[in-house]
Design an enzyme around this catalytic site. Structure first.
Site, PDB file in Angstrom:
ATOM      1  CE  LYS A  66       2.634   0.172 -10.303  1.00  0.00           C
ATOM      2  NZ  LYS A  66       2.640   1.043  -9.114  1.00  0.00           N
TER       3      LYS A  66
ATOM      4  N   GLY B 296      -0.118  -4.447  -5.620  1.00  0.00           N
ATOM      5  CA  GLY B 296      -1.571  -4.423  -5.438  1.00  0.00           C
ATOM      6  C   GLY B 296      -2.096  -3.351  -6.374  1.00  0.00           C
TER       7      GLY B 296
HETATM    8  P1  GDP Z   1      -1.028   0.838  -8.238  1.00  0.00           P
HETATM    9  O1  GDP Z   1      -0.333  -0.133  -7.356  1.00  0.00           O
HETATM   10  O2  GDP Z   1      -0.085   1.775  -8.921  1.00  0.00           O
HETATM   11  O3  GDP Z   1      -1.970   0.181  -9.222  1.00  0.00           O
HETATM   12  O4  GDP Z   1      -1.926   1.743  -7.272  1.00  0.00           O
HETATM   13  P2  GDP Z   1      -2.837   1.215  -6.049  1.00  0.00           P
HETATM   14  O5  GDP Z   1      -4.034   0.563  -6.613  1.00  0.00           O
HETATM   15  O6  GDP Z   1      -2.026   0.457  -5.070  1.00  0.00           O
HETATM   16  O7  GDP Z   1      -3.165   2.582  -5.335  1.00  0.00           O
HETATM   17  C1  GDP Z   1      -3.851   3.611  -5.980  1.00  0.00           C
HETATM   18  C2  GDP Z   1      -5.125   3.910  -5.183  1.00  0.00           C
HETATM   19  O8  GDP Z   1      -5.652   5.142  -5.590  1.00  0.00           O
HETATM   20  C3  GDP Z   1      -6.233   2.900  -5.401  1.00  0.00           C
HETATM   21  O9  GDP Z   1      -7.024   2.812  -4.248  1.00  0.00           O
HETATM   22  C4  GDP Z   1      -7.031   3.520  -6.549  1.00  0.00           C
HETATM   23  O10 GDP Z   1      -8.379   3.095  -6.566  1.00  0.00           O
HETATM   24  C5  GDP Z   1      -6.944   4.975  -6.204  1.00  0.00           C
HETATM   25  N1  GDP Z   1      -6.926   5.909  -7.336  1.00  0.00           N
HETATM   26  C6  GDP Z   1      -6.387   5.750  -8.568  1.00  0.00           C
HETATM   27  N2  GDP Z   1      -6.470   6.884  -9.281  1.00  0.00           N
HETATM   28  C7  GDP Z   1      -7.074   7.788  -8.479  1.00  0.00           C
HETATM   29  C8  GDP Z   1      -7.417   9.167  -8.630  1.00  0.00           C
HETATM   30  O11 GDP Z   1      -7.168   9.813  -9.637  1.00  0.00           O
HETATM   31  N3  GDP Z   1      -8.017   9.777  -7.553  1.00  0.00           N
HETATM   32  C9  GDP Z   1      -8.289   9.111  -6.401  1.00  0.00           C
HETATM   33  N4  GDP Z   1      -8.865   9.799  -5.419  1.00  0.00           N
HETATM   34  N5  GDP Z   1      -7.971   7.823  -6.226  1.00  0.00           N
HETATM   35  C10 GDP Z   1      -7.364   7.172  -7.247  1.00  0.00           C
HETATM   36  P1  IMO Z   2       2.569  -1.659  -6.537  1.00  0.00           P
HETATM   37  O1  IMO Z   2       2.811  -2.458  -7.791  1.00  0.00           O
HETATM   38  C1  IMO Z   2       4.256   0.175  -2.979  1.00  0.00           C
HETATM   39  C2  IMO Z   2       7.712  -1.828  -1.144  1.00  0.00           C
HETATM   40  C3  IMO Z   2       7.513  -2.445   0.222  1.00  0.00           C
HETATM   41  C4  IMO Z   2       8.910  -2.282   0.791  1.00  0.00           C
HETATM   42  C5  IMO Z   2       9.793  -2.535  -0.429  1.00  0.00           C
HETATM   43  C6  IMO Z   2      10.321  -3.968  -0.518  1.00  0.00           C
HETATM   44  O2  IMO Z   2       1.239  -1.890  -5.924  1.00  0.00           O
HETATM   45  O3  IMO Z   2       2.885  -0.221  -6.761  1.00  0.00           O
HETATM   46  P2  IMO Z   2       9.181  -6.269  -1.190  1.00  0.00           P
HETATM   47  O4  IMO Z   2       7.983  -6.972  -0.627  1.00  0.00           O
HETATM   48  O5  IMO Z   2       9.084  -5.960  -2.634  1.00  0.00           O
HETATM   49  O6  IMO Z   2      10.453  -6.990  -0.875  1.00  0.00           O
HETATM   50  O7  IMO Z   2       9.238  -4.869  -0.381  1.00  0.00           O
HETATM   51  O8  IMO Z   2       9.005  -2.246  -1.553  1.00  0.00           O
HETATM   52  N1  IMO Z   2       6.748  -2.281  -2.174  1.00  0.00           N
HETATM   53  C7  IMO Z   2       5.745  -1.542  -2.654  1.00  0.00           C
HETATM   54  N2  IMO Z   2       5.302  -0.310  -2.288  1.00  0.00           N
HETATM   55  N3  IMO Z   2       3.670  -0.469  -4.003  1.00  0.00           N
HETATM   56  C8  IMO Z   2       4.102  -1.679  -4.396  1.00  0.00           C
HETATM   57  O9  IMO Z   2       3.614  -2.290  -5.485  1.00  0.00           O
HETATM   58  C9  IMO Z   2       5.157  -2.295  -3.681  1.00  0.00           C
HETATM   59  N4  IMO Z   2       5.809  -3.466  -3.782  1.00  0.00           N
HETATM   60  C10 IMO Z   2       6.787  -3.448  -2.872  1.00  0.00           C
HETATM   61  O10 IMO Z   2       6.544  -1.738   0.959  1.00  0.00           O
HETATM   62  O11 IMO Z   2       9.122  -0.943   1.186  1.00  0.00           O
HETATM   63 MG    MG Z   3      -0.376  -0.772  -5.359  1.00  0.00          MG
END
Ligand code: GDP
Ligand code: IMO
Ligand code: MG
Length: 422
Positions: free
Chosen positions: A15, A39
């Site tokens: 996202k 995160g």
């Molecule tokens: P979010 O919480 O939905 O914003 O996603 P996160 O940042 O927690 O996890 C997504 C991970 O995948 C991060 O380390 C990004 O840098 C990485 N990422 C995002 N888009 C891509 C993609 O198209 N390919 C790869 N290989 N990594 C990606």
């Molecule tokens: P983003 O926005 C992935 C998961 C936790 C746990 C459950 C409940 O980066 O996609 P909490 O701390 O909310 O009470 O935990 O939800 N969880 C996530 N998993 N991405 C997240 O956020 C999460 N935020 C919470 O691992 O299973």
């Molecule tokens: Mg995340």
């Protein structure tokens, strides 16, 4: 008008990357739920940034980044995040707006999260231990503290009152809280004061003024649809509504202002924490996806569980949020796999209701379809037509199955590694 961007799986779909990518089309980016359990990773010119509470438009000049009323804020963590983000070159003082109605995560909320998880033992949710559930419990229990309360001379008294209740719960859990709480308290009050130096607004009025002035708003979701409090795999969920409806209450928006809903999904699945995961792979392929996709939590560093794409779950999420357009993430991770699989259904479930009431108590056996893979490294490709034929067939199949177009395909973490389909 407001467009909504949200995750369709168990979070971490990408996202942050896409919100940052889309921000040039918007004047305001607003987070509507969740807190520092999120995160969101952004990669700009090879530099990686992780945002927890600050919306993902912050690295763009002249963008308003609003933390909405539906978000829960830990002042200590937000202060550290702001300082880190300023150091990375963003104009946080100019661009960040905080809702006065957002609830505050107290130091004791974090400890309550730990106490509750300890007590659950094997049944623990695997929460991020950021105090999310206890804070939302106090919100619905009508005893929470909000950002705007810090302006009141009664603030310390309100804090003490909330704390007294928390202490009775620590006693119930026989949880040793005193030392950690003492260490965190003064830092917390200082951080609350620090945040008063930022723009704190009545966000519902603020946002409506923006909309009236013709500004375009992107509502950025956190977590994922399958972690939704009502529709996720309860009780293995988070404590907010992550689906598109959450954007209305989390920002004070009437439904008529919602224009387009964009849903993000990975070309496979991941989950952190406990709970059902029907397509989970506990084998070499699962490890391959974890290693190649760097599937380790952006917030907690925990290894993410991995598995094949789950279409019944994806279609459920599309239905719940009324998704207009899909974005497929991390397709590059699948390069080099000979045969790719995706679950089309669960054995014994009807076509109309693929996600059963109690996912936890049911063993769901996925029925898979196989797709021929591709060997090319697609992370360097920028044009849709240059993608391998087998990959484009895979995309066509997903669009037909989901009955929603895929508008964007992400082939790497960087802003640049993004392909517009049309
Ligand atoms: P979010 O919480 O939905 O914003 O996603 P996160 O940042 O927690 O996890 C997504 C991970 O995948 C991060 O380390 C990004 O840098 C990485 N990422 C995002 N888009 C891509 C993609 O198209 N390919 C790869 N290989 N990594 C990606
Ligand atoms: P983003 O926005 C992935 C998961 C936790 C746990 C459950 C409940 O980066 O996609 P909490 O701390 O909310 O009470 O935990 O939800 N969880 C996530 N998993 N991405 C997240 O956020 C999460 N935020 C919470 O691992 O299973
Ligand atoms: Mg995340």
């Amino acid at each position: 008008m407001v467009d909504v961007l949200l995750g369709l799986q168990w979070g971490d779909e990408g996202k942050g990357k896409i919100a940052d990518f889309l921000t040039p089309n918007y004047d305001v980016v607003a987070r509507f739920q969740g807190g520092p359990n999120a995160g969101h990773s952004l990669e700009i010119n090879g530099m990686k940034h992780v945002l927890n509470t600050i919306p993902s438009g912050i690295f763009h000049e002249n963008c308003i980044n609003l933390i909405g009323n539906g978000v829960v804020i830990d002042p200590i963590l937000l202060r550290a995040e702001i300082e880190k983000t300023i150091a990375a070159g963003a104009d946080v003082r100019g661009g960040l707006y905080i809702s006065k109605k957002a609830h505050l995560i107290l130091p004791s909320h974090r400890l309550l999260d730990a106490a509750s998880e300890n007590a659950k033992g094997e049944q623990k949710i695997g929460s991020t231990l950021r105090g999310i559930s206890p804070t939302y419990q106090d919100k619905t229990g009508r005893s929470g503290l909000r950002v705007g309360d810090a302006d009141s001379p009664e603030f310390k008294a309100l804090y003490q009152k909330a704390l007294e209740k928390h202490i009775s719960v620590f006693r119930y859990y026989q949880f040793d809280y005193e030392e950690t709480l003492k260490n965190l308290e003064s830092e917390w009050f200082e951080a609350v004061e620090y945040l008063r130096g930022f723009k704190q607004v009545n966000s519902e009025f603020f946002l409506h003024r923006q909309i009236k002035a013709g500004k375009k708003v992107l509502a950025e979701g956190a977590q994922g649809s399958l972690l939704d409090l009502d529709f996720g795999s309860y009780p293995f969920v988070t404590s907010s509504n992550t689906i598109s409806g959450g954007a209305c209450v989390g920002l004070g928006l009437a439904p008529k202002y919602i224009n387009k809903v964009t849903g993000i999904f990975k070309a496979y699945c991941t989950r952190v924490g406990s709970g059902p995961f029907p397509t989970e792979l506990n084998d070499d392929m699962g490890q391959f996806l974890r290693d190649k996709g760097h599937e380790y939590g952006a917030t907690t560093g925990r290894p993410r569980r991995t598995g094949w794409l789950d279409l019944p779950a994806l279609k459920y999420a599309i239905m719940l949020s009324g998704v207009d357009e899909l974005i497929m993430m991390k397709a590059d991770v699948l390069s080099g796999i000979d045969t790719i699989q995706a679950a089309l259904a669960y054995e014994g479930c009807s076509d109309e209701e693929q996600c059963p009431f109690n996912m936890q108590g049911t063993t769901l056996t996925p029925e898979y379809k196989s797709f021929p893979g591709w060997q090319e490294d697609i992370s360097v490709i920028r044009e849709y037509q240059a993608l391998p034929e087998t990959f484009r067939q895979y995309i066509d199949f997903m669009e037909a199955e989901c009955e929603v177009p895929i508008g964007v395909i992400s082939v790497g973490p960087d802003r640049e590694q993004t392909i517009m389909k049309k």
